[in-house]
Design a protein around this motif. Structure first.
Motif, mmCIF file in Angstrom:
data_model
loop_
_atom_site.group_PDB
_atom_site.id
_atom_site.type_symbol
_atom_site.label_atom_id
_atom_site.label_comp_id
_atom_site.label_asym_id
_atom_site.label_seq_id
_atom_site.Cartn_x
_atom_site.Cartn_y
_atom_site.Cartn_z
ATOM 1 N N VAL A 171 -40.628 -133.124 30.254
ATOM 2 C CA VAL A 171 -39.430 -132.410 30.724
ATOM 3 C C VAL A 171 -38.807 -131.661 29.560
ATOM 4 O O VAL A 171 -39.113 -131.932 28.397
ATOM 5 C CB VAL A 171 -38.380 -133.385 31.315
ATOM 6 N N ASN A 172 -37.906 -130.757 29.893
ATOM 7 C CA ASN A 172 -37.177 -130.017 28.876
ATOM 8 C C ASN A 172 -36.193 -130.952 28.171
ATOM 9 O O ASN A 172 -35.545 -131.783 28.811
ATOM 10 C CB ASN A 172 -36.421 -128.858 29.540
ATOM 11 N N SER A 173 -36.085 -130.803 26.815
ATOM 12 C CA SER A 173 -35.153 -131.652 26.076
ATOM 13 C C SER A 173 -33.739 -131.111 26.219
ATOM 14 O O SER A 173 -33.463 -129.998 25.780
ATOM 15 C CB SER A 173 -35.537 -131.673 24.592
ATOM 16 N N PRO A 174 -32.833 -131.887 26.812
ATOM 17 C CA PRO A 174 -31.467 -131.405 26.981
ATOM 18 C C PRO A 174 -30.672 -131.544 25.690
ATOM 19 O O PRO A 174 -31.108 -132.185 24.750
ATOM 20 C CB PRO A 174 -30.900 -132.315 28.067
ATOM 21 N N THR A 175 -29.504 -130.939 25.672
ATOM 22 C CA THR A 175 -28.664 -131.002 24.468
ATOM 23 C C THR A 175 -28.133 -132.410 24.241
ATOM 24 O O THR A 175 -27.959 -133.191 25.172
ATOM 25 C CB THR A 175 -27.485 -130.030 24.585
ATOM 26 N N MET A 176 -27.879 -132.700 22.948
ATOM 27 C CA MET A 176 -27.298 -133.997 22.600
ATOM 28 C C MET A 176 -25.773 -133.963 22.657
ATOM 29 O O MET A 176 -25.133 -135.006 22.594
ATOM 30 C CB MET A 176 -27.706 -134.388 21.180
ATOM 31 N N TYR A 177 -25.223 -132.751 22.739
ATOM 32 C CA TYR A 177 -23.757 -132.674 22.720
ATOM 33 C C TYR A 177 -23.160 -133.339 23.956
ATOM 34 O O TYR A 177 -23.704 -133.235 25.061
ATOM 35 C CB TYR A 177 -23.300 -131.215 22.637
#
Lengths: 340, 547
Positions: A111-117
């Motif tokens: 899957v696409n890596s989402p933001t950590m923010y």
């Protein structure tokens, strides 16, 4: 006759013991300290679907500082080649500009890596909402052979061999560089990744000029079209799960369905959870393309269009899309006072 | 002492019990903070549960625009659940298990509720979207239909479906549902008209949303019902009830423990005071005893001092006596010997014999004195022992009288009588000391020509002697010291004498188990009565040991 010294000593011993006992019996326990203020989960400030992010999250900056170094440290991985930041790039708002992340010596991520923010505001972690806490998610990523292929113990060992970490840990933790402190530092860093004070948050707090008129119209559409039924709350998402393709079959249109597309089904094996994903947070969404779990939407506009098509069953006018995108751009906040 | 040991043992037990109980109470004391927190957390479970139900109802009605409160509520409930798993330490034994059962039931309900709420959130969002979006779309369709010159009553059908949906949303019964389905069908049959107006695609979207509402609203309502029927509140209330009961039990136990602790403390005090009092009394007694011993020792010391003083006095008297009494005969011997040496050639035989006789008499006197001194010395050293042998007492006494008459040239009228059996077993030498001294004193302390009576009588058991004179007599106050060495009666100082005679008599009698008594009248005379066992067996074993 006067009592002998030994008699006096004996009396003194007894009286001490009795006094201690009497004191003990008399005290019913220490006075209770003031009641801790309970959190008020049912209190919202705006009456809107979206709440502004808090401006002052408490973080341990020293530990978070170590955690930041660890986040960029390849020694965290079992083979010393992969750092967290390889897929959550600082240059790309701690997300991955590639649809599927690729790390050295690892297969493509499913899957696409989402933001950590703002990860601390998410109610569950991972696209399929597999993990209930950041701790559990990190533990799983560390040991996942396709991700870090590591362990906290191994990481601590490798870090100890590198100059600098020992001293930093000793300064920040009483017991120095231990596997659990490596984990704690990393978590402290991840929890420090908050982006408050977005223009839209300032607007919610009463600054009417914080966002453009078009963005305001976009927000109105956002609510009217039902986007806010799912993308809502403090993180503008991240507080519920929803099926992808309510009004139209997304996966039939896209084709080539693979297990990662099953979403929450992979966890619960309930048919009703097939294609169900955690609703992603739209905070800083303008910076985190490509979109969706499969990274198929390259731009904000295409993502909005796709969402309207599959979730609302409607083809949006290009102007509506632009208005919505304008609104979404006002969700970009500040990390340490600057755009992330 | 035994009583004190019992008290000490009891005191030790009380003290040990007190300390043990105190430690136990300290370890199991009701921590008011923990108590307050636990009770508060249990109550808060119920508060949050009610809040959750209310929030779900609000969300269902579109009054709650976001699910963050639900998420926060569950997060808080998880935190409370984890905190409540650790039962307070002060609860009675087995409480953790009982609470664990109740909290386990609650946790099950909570998990079920959470699952239902998650599903509700998902489904409700879909329905809310449609409920929100359908009116917007319907209005837009009607407006555009009007603008496009709707003649087939298309907009009317949209309006009919819209109001049917509103009724269904509010009432939700089968009748309302049938109306929606009918209106939906009518709108679908007007799709051709919509197409003519260029509204067919949006009309299809509107129908799809209507279908979503009709199909999913019952699901959402059912979910709400299920959420509300999860017995989480009741389980939390039961857990609180159980905890309250356990807390009360712990309170009761704490009161009982404190009472026991108080009793033990009282015991320690009472026993401790008793022990102190006993200890003080024992100390007083010991002190009294020590005082008594000290005064006894003082007395003994005083006696010793007195003895020592008397011994010193005796020595002085002995020295005085020897310097005088030994010198007198010695002077006589020396002067007679010198006269004989100087004039012996010229003196006649009678004159020479007279001086030789003087020397012999003086030497005899010295020998007797020496004998007396040695006898007393032996007696005091404890080596004066009788060596009895069979004697004829009658003959022994007659020889004694005759010797005395001879040596005094019959200066006194000596009347001797004997009665009884004369065969006795006695120490001849000691008897000689006793009778010789008594008879010699009688001669010495009475005027010449007076009568001296010497009577001897034997019975089956003893021999009785009495010596009576008509002499000076002895002052009554001096009789107690009469038999002490070197003591001489105050009225006899002008007469020569060593003061040893009666002391020798007394000691010689002592070793023979004999007794002596004296009767005396000043100026009229003195009588000594002596009694000696007749058959003096070997008295070795009964002899007084040396002083």
């Amino acid at each position: 006759m006067p009592p002998s010294p030994s008699t006096i000593a004996r009396l003194r011993r007894w009286s001490t013991a009795l006094l201690a006992g009497a004191t003990l019996a008399a005290c019913g326990g220490p006075a209770s300290d003031p009641e801790p203020r309970p959190s008020e989960p049912f209190l919202t400030t705006t009456g809107q679907p979206i709440e502004p992010l808090p401006l002052d999250e408490a973080v341990d900056s020293e530990r978070a500082g170590i955690g930041e170094a660890l986040f960029k440290e390849p020694l965290m991985s079992g083979d010393g080649k992969v750092a967290c930041s390889d897929c959550h790039s600082e240059k790309h708002a701690l997300a991955d500009e590639r649809a599927k992340s690729e790390a050295s010596g690892r297969p493509y991520s499913p899957v696409n890596s989402p933001t950590m923010y703002n990860v601390r505001y998410l109610f569950k972690l991972a696209w399929g909402a597999r993990f209930d806490s950041l701790e559990a998610h990190n533990d799983a990523l560390m040991t996942n052979p396709n991700v870090m292929a590591s362990s906290w113990e191994g990481a601590a060992r490798r870090l100890a061999a590198k100059a600098g970490y020992e001293a930093r840990f000793r300064h920040a933790f009483a017991d120095g560089l231990t596997p659990m402190n490596v984990r704690a530092a990393l978590l402290d860093y991840e929890r420090s990744l908050v982006t408050p004070n977005a223009p839209f948050d300032r607007y919610l707090r009463g600054d009417a000029s914080a966002i453009s008129e078009r963005a305001k119209r976009g927000y109105a559409l956002f609510k009217t079209y039902g986007c806010a039924s799912c993308h809502q709350g403090m993180a503008v998402g991240g507080n519920m799960v929803q099926r992808v393709g309510i009004m139209r079959d997304y996966f039939a249109d896209r084709g080539k369905v693979t297990p990662p597309d099953w979403g929450r089904f992979n966890l619960t094996h309930l048919e009703r959870d097939r294609f169900v994903f955690r609703v992603p947070s739209l905070r800083n969404v303008a910076l985190t393309a490509p979109y969706f779990h499969d990274g198929t939407a390259a731009t904000l506009e295409s993502a909005v269009t796709a969402m309207a098509r599959y979730q609302l069953g409607r083809e949006l006018e290009p102007d509506d899309v632009a208005l919505l995108a304008d609104f979404l751009r006002t969700l970009t906040g500040e990390y340490r006072g600057k755009p992330p | 002492m035994r009583g004190s040991l019992v008290i000490r043992a009891a005191l030790g037990l009380c003290l040990a019990g007190f300390l043990a109980l105190a430690a136990f109470i300290l370890a199991h004391a009701i921590d008011e903070r923990e108590q307050g927190r636990y009770a508060r957390d249990l109550r808060r479970l119920q508060t949050l549960d009610s809040g959750l139900n209310e929030a779900v109802l609000k969300a269902r009605s579109g009054l709650l625009p976001q699910y963050d409160p639900l998420v926060a509520a569950f997060r808080e409930l998880h935190r409370l659940r984890d905190a409540l798993r650790r039962a307070p330490a002060f609860l009675p034994r087995g409480s953790a298990d009982r609470l664990g059962v109740e909290l386990g039931a609650y946790e099950k309900a909570l998990t079920r509720k959470e699952d239902l709420v998650e599903t509700f959130k998902t489904e409700n969002s879909v329905v809310q979207t449609s409920l929100l979006y359908f009116p917007v779309l319907a209005t837009s369709l009607i407006d555009r239909a009007h603008a496009a010159g709707d003649r087939a009553g298309f907009s009317e059908r949209v309006r009919t479906l819209s109001s049917a949906l509103m009724l269904f949303e509010t009432v939700g019964d089968e009748d309302a549902k049938a109306r929606v389905l009918r209106a939906q069908e009518e709108l679908r049959s007007a799709l051709d008209a919509a197409k003519a107006l260029g509204l067919d695609r949006d009309t299809a979207v509107a129908i799809a949303h209507a279908r979503v509402i009709v199909e999913r609203k019952p699901t959402v309502d059912e979910l709400v019902r299920e959420v509300l029927s999860v017995p989480s509140f009741a389980a939390a209330a039961r857990a609180e009830e159980t905890y309250t009961a356990l807390h009360h039990a712990a309170l009761g136990r704490a009161v009982a423990q404190k009472q026991l602790l108080f009793a033990l403390a009282l015991g320690v005090i009472v026993l401790g005071l008793t022990e102190v009092i006993l200890f003080m009394r024992r100390s007083a007694l010991a002190l009294g005893r020590a005082k008594d011993e000290l005064s006894l020792a003082h007395e003994a010391l005083a006696v010793e001092h007195e003895k020592e003083r008397l011994r010193g006095e005796l020595r002085n008297r002995f020295i005085t006596m020897t310097s005088h009494e030994f010198r007198t005969p010695l002077t006589g011997i020396v002067s007679s010997a010198e006269l004989l040496a100087s004039f012996g050639e010229r003196w006649d035989a009678e004159h020479r014999l007279d001086h030789v006789e003087r020397i012999r008499k003086a030497a005899g006197t010295m020998e007797r004195m020496l004998e007396d001194v040695l006898t007393i010395g032996r007696a005091e050293a404890g080596v004066l022992r009788p060596s009895p042998s069979p004697i004829r007492l009658d003959e022994f006494c007659r020889a004694l009288v005759e010797t005395l008459e001879h040596s005094t040239n019959r200066s006194h009228a000596l009347r001797y009588t004997f009665l009884g059996d004369p065969d006795v077993t006695m120490d001849e030498r000691l008897l000689q000391h006793v009778l010789g001294n008594l008879l010699g004193n009688a001669v010495k302390y009475s005027a010449p020509g007076t009568e001296i009576r010497f009577a001897v009588r034997t019975t089956a058991e003893e021999c009785l002697f009495s010596v009576h004179d008509q002499g000076l007599g002895i002052p009554a106050e001096e009789i107690p010291t009469l038999f002490t060495s070197f003591s001489r009666a105050s009225n006899a100082q002008h007469l020569p004498g060593t003061g040893l005679g009666l002391a020798v008599v007394k000691r010689a009698l002592d070793v023979q188990k004999g007794t002596i008594t004296v009767e005396s009248e000043l100026g009229r005379g003195t009588t000594f009565h002596v009694s000696i066992p007749r058959r003096l067996a070997t008295l070795e074993t009964t002899l007084t040991p040396p002083a």
